[in-house]
Design a protein around this motif. Structure first.
Motif, mmCIF file in Angstrom:
data_model
loop_
_atom_site.group_PDB
_atom_site.id
_atom_site.type_symbol
_atom_site.label_atom_id
_atom_site.label_comp_id
_atom_site.label_asym_id
_atom_site.label_seq_id
_atom_site.Cartn_x
_atom_site.Cartn_y
_atom_site.Cartn_z
ATOM 1 N N PRO A 9 0.810 -1.216 0.000
ATOM 2 C CA PRO A 9 0.000 0.000 0.000
ATOM 3 C C PRO A 9 0.843 1.265 0.000
ATOM 4 O O PRO A 9 0.404 2.316 -0.433
ATOM 5 C CB PRO A 9 -0.821 -0.122 1.291
ATOM 6 C CG PRO A 9 -0.072 -1.098 2.148
ATOM 7 C CD PRO A 9 0.582 -2.045 1.197
ATOM 8 N N GLU A 10 2.112 1.189 0.462
ATOM 9 C CA GLU A 10 2.982 2.361 0.487
ATOM 10 C C GLU A 10 3.241 2.930 -0.900
ATOM 11 O O GLU A 10 3.658 4.073 -1.048
ATOM 12 C CB GLU A 10 4.319 2.012 1.146
ATOM 13 C CG GLU A 10 4.233 1.746 2.639
ATOM 14 C CD GLU A 10 3.919 0.294 2.940
ATOM 15 O OE1 GLU A 10 3.550 -0.450 2.006
ATOM 16 O OE2 GLU A 10 4.048 -0.106 4.107
ATOM 17 N N LEU A 11 3.027 2.135 -1.932
ATOM 18 C CA LEU A 11 3.287 2.601 -3.290
ATOM 19 C C LEU A 11 2.287 3.664 -3.722
ATOM 20 O O LEU A 11 2.484 4.313 -4.753
ATOM 21 C CB LEU A 11 3.264 1.429 -4.276
ATOM 22 C CG LEU A 11 4.308 0.342 -4.027
ATOM 23 C CD1 LEU A 11 4.237 -0.724 -5.101
ATOM 24 C CD2 LEU A 11 5.706 0.933 -3.953
ATOM 25 N N ASP A 12 1.204 3.835 -2.986
ATOM 26 C CA ASP A 12 0.222 4.885 -3.264
ATOM 27 C C ASP A 12 0.390 6.091 -2.339
ATOM 28 O O ASP A 12 -0.333 7.075 -2.478
ATOM 29 C CB ASP A 12 -1.207 4.339 -3.109
ATOM 30 C CG ASP A 12 -1.551 3.327 -4.183
ATOM 31 O OD1 ASP A 12 -1.963 2.213 -3.819
ATOM 32 O OD2 ASP A 12 -1.387 3.650 -5.371
ATOM 33 N N ALA A 13 1.306 6.020 -1.397
ATOM 34 C CA ALA A 13 1.424 7.077 -0.397
ATOM 35 C C ALA A 13 1.923 8.373 -1.031
ATOM 36 O O ALA A 13 2.842 8.350 -1.857
ATOM 37 C CB ALA A 13 2.371 6.641 0.707
ATOM 38 N N PRO A 14 1.336 9.509 -0.657
ATOM 39 C CA PRO A 14 1.829 10.794 -1.184
ATOM 40 C C PRO A 14 3.219 11.096 -0.650
ATOM 41 O O PRO A 14 3.626 10.606 0.407
ATOM 42 C CB PRO A 14 0.791 11.797 -0.676
ATOM 43 C CG PRO A 14 0.210 11.160 0.545
ATOM 44 C CD PRO A 14 0.213 9.680 0.282
ATOM 45 N N SER A 122 2.273 11.251 -6.960
ATOM 46 C CA SER A 122 0.811 11.185 -6.830
ATOM 47 C C SER A 122 0.206 10.529 -8.061
ATOM 48 O O SER A 122 0.817 10.470 -9.121
ATOM 49 C CB SER A 122 0.242 12.596 -6.661
ATOM 50 O OG SER A 122 0.530 13.387 -7.803
ATOM 51 N N GLY A 123 -0.993 10.036 -7.909
ATOM 52 C CA GLY A 123 -1.726 9.528 -9.074
ATOM 53 C C GLY A 123 -1.541 8.065 -9.373
ATOM 54 O O GLY A 123 -1.562 7.663 -10.535
ATOM 55 N N GLY A 124 -1.378 7.235 -8.367
ATOM 56 C CA GLY A 124 -1.308 5.801 -8.620
ATOM 57 C C GLY A 124 -0.086 5.179 -7.994
ATOM 58 O O GLY A 124 0.766 5.876 -7.441
ATOM 59 N N PRO A 125 0.041 3.849 -8.065
ATOM 60 C CA PRO A 125 1.205 3.181 -7.477
ATOM 61 C C PRO A 125 2.480 3.529 -8.253
ATOM 62 O O PRO A 125 2.615 3.210 -9.434
ATOM 63 C CB PRO A 125 0.866 1.691 -7.584
ATOM 64 C CG PRO A 125 -0.147 1.596 -8.682
ATOM 65 C CD PRO A 125 -0.905 2.891 -8.665
ATOM 66 N N VAL A 126 3.413 4.199 -7.596
ATOM 67 C CA VAL A 126 4.640 4.666 -8.226
ATOM 68 C C VAL A 126 5.834 4.090 -7.475
ATOM 69 O O VAL A 126 5.955 4.246 -6.261
ATOM 70 C CB VAL A 126 4.709 6.208 -8.231
ATOM 71 C CG1 VAL A 126 6.038 6.680 -8.811
ATOM 72 C CG2 VAL A 126 3.554 6.795 -9.022
ATOM 73 N N GLY A 220 2.103 -3.712 -11.976
ATOM 74 C CA GLY A 220 1.045 -2.715 -11.875
ATOM 75 C C GLY A 220 1.529 -1.372 -11.384
ATOM 76 O O GLY A 220 0.846 -0.361 -11.544
ATOM 77 N N ALA A 221 2.709 -1.337 -10.774
ATOM 78 C CA ALA A 221 3.303 -0.071 -10.348
ATOM 79 C C ALA A 221 4.286 0.391 -11.415
ATOM 80 O O ALA A 221 4.813 -0.405 -12.191
ATOM 81 C CB ALA A 221 3.998 -0.233 -9.004
ATOM 82 N N GLU A 222 4.548 1.701 -11.454
ATOM 83 C CA GLU A 222 5.315 2.272 -12.547
ATOM 84 C C GLU A 222 6.508 3.081 -12.053
ATOM 85 O O GLU A 222 6.522 3.607 -10.941
ATOM 86 C CB GLU A 222 4.431 3.195 -13.405
ATOM 87 C CG GLU A 222 3.263 2.511 -14.078
ATOM 88 C CD GLU A 222 3.688 1.608 -15.229
ATOM 89 O OE1 GLU A 222 4.891 1.587 -15.565
ATOM 90 O OE2 GLU A 222 2.812 0.924 -15.793
ATOM 91 N N VAL A 223 7.503 3.172 -12.923
ATOM 92 C CA VAL A 223 8.550 4.185 -12.817
ATOM 93 C C VAL A 223 8.111 5.357 -13.685
ATOM 94 O O VAL A 223 7.710 5.162 -14.835
ATOM 95 C CB VAL A 223 9.913 3.639 -13.292
ATOM 96 C CG1 VAL A 223 10.972 4.734 -13.289
ATOM 97 C CG2 VAL A 223 10.346 2.452 -12.447
#
Length: 317
Positions: A9-14, A122-126, A220-223
């Motif tokens: 879930p941390e991948l969505d954290a601001p 911001s804006g999704g799993p990064v 599903g997460a991005e660079v």
């Protein structure tokens, strides 16, 4: 064994600018003035970063001088294998921030760099965010060589024509201006010490391999590439030459083989296929139509030298 896919879930954290711990790796006193400019650009951000760490790669004289110059900062020796991968891992271990950013010792960040970089989380799993690297060509009569194609600015470690001009997902960031969530770096185990730059050796690829590994680990997460997060990367006169251009292209071919051994050759060349098919033909035509048609020739030679380096390295492997 393939790494198990994990979703955190941390991948969505601001991310806020003060969540950034910035690592600057240095190895030579010859770039002292550049190192000072790099560190000072971080200490004067409009939105302050959380911490700045300077890592010195096996150079006692440089370590002592840097500690005397910045007694308020963490200035630490590379605790690992000599080279950029070991130095970056040392920097990660010396920080505590939730996001670790990396700035080259001969690059200076724009005043709004921290805010721009943080906002792109911001804006999704990064997984991580990289920014635009603008070449600072030598002053005076050298300048940017008229024959140098913008499609090959990666030769001097900078952003090149063909990268996205808006915030977009990419396969990997360029090492002079990149960042990752700490949870991602911890999960994938840091940089691969078997590849990457050591001193002035014209190879690299450690950031590409890490990004490939991270994207495999967290599907599903991005660079993300954020062009608004800008740094200026100094280009020395000796790099603005045909000889360096050739050596760096040959080294890049070798780098792709090394990355392919650790990941797969398909992953190591995924972005390069589109670059060769779309970007370079257009660059060739633009070069021929420019004020110096040698620019078109250098597109062809750059591709040939890189391809030759790759084929020779594959044959030796």
């Amino acid at each position: 064994m393939e790494p198990q896919a994990v979703a955190l879930p941390e991948l969505d954290a601001p991310v806020r600018p003060r969540d950034l711990g910035v690592v600057v790796c240095a190895y030579t006193l010859d770039r002292w003035d550049d190192l000072v400019a790099a560190v000072e650009s971080l200490l004067t951000q409009v939105e302050p970063v959380g911490e700045v760490v300077v890592v010195v790669d096996h150079n006692e004289a440089l370590l002592e001088r840097a500690r005397a110059r910045w007694p308020e900062l963490a200035v630490v020796p590379n605790a690992g294998q000599q080279g950029l991968s070991g130095a970056r891992d040392t920097g990660v271990a010396a920080t505590s921030s939730p996001v670790v950013a990396f700035l080259d010792d001969d690059a200076a960040a724009a005043a709004d760099w921290s805010g721009r970089l943080a906002d792109a989380y911001s804006g999704g799993p990064v997984l991580g965010v990289g920014g635009h690297i603008e070449p600072a060509w030598p002053a005076g009569p050298v300048g940017r060589p008229s024959w140098w194609p913008p499609e090959f600015d990666w030769v001097v470690g900078c952003s090149y024509r063909g990268l996205p001009t808006r915030r977009s997902p990419v396969r990997n960031s360029i090492g002079a201006n990149m960042s990752f969530r700490r949870s991602v770096l911890d999960a994938v185990g840091g940089f691969a010490g078997s590849i990457g730059r050591v001193g002035t050796r014209p190879t690299g690829g450690e950031e590409t391999e890490l990004c490939i590994r991270a994207r495999s680990r967290f599907p599903g997460a991005e660079v993300v590439h954020e062009p608004a997060a800008v740094v200026r990367h100094r280009v020395t006169p000796e790099r603005a030459t045909v000889g360096y251009f050739r050596r760096r292209c040959l080294g890049e071919g070798l780098t792709k083989v090394q990355v392919g051994r650790l990941a797969t050759h398909d992953e190591a060349l995924a972005s390069e296929r589109a670059y060769v098919v779309r970007t370079l033909p257009a660059g060739f035509l633009r070069g021929l139509a420019s004020g110096d048609p040698r620019r078109g020739l250098m597109v062809v030679l750059g591709l040939a030298w890189t391809g030759w380096g790759y084929l020779v390295a594959r044959a030796r492997a």
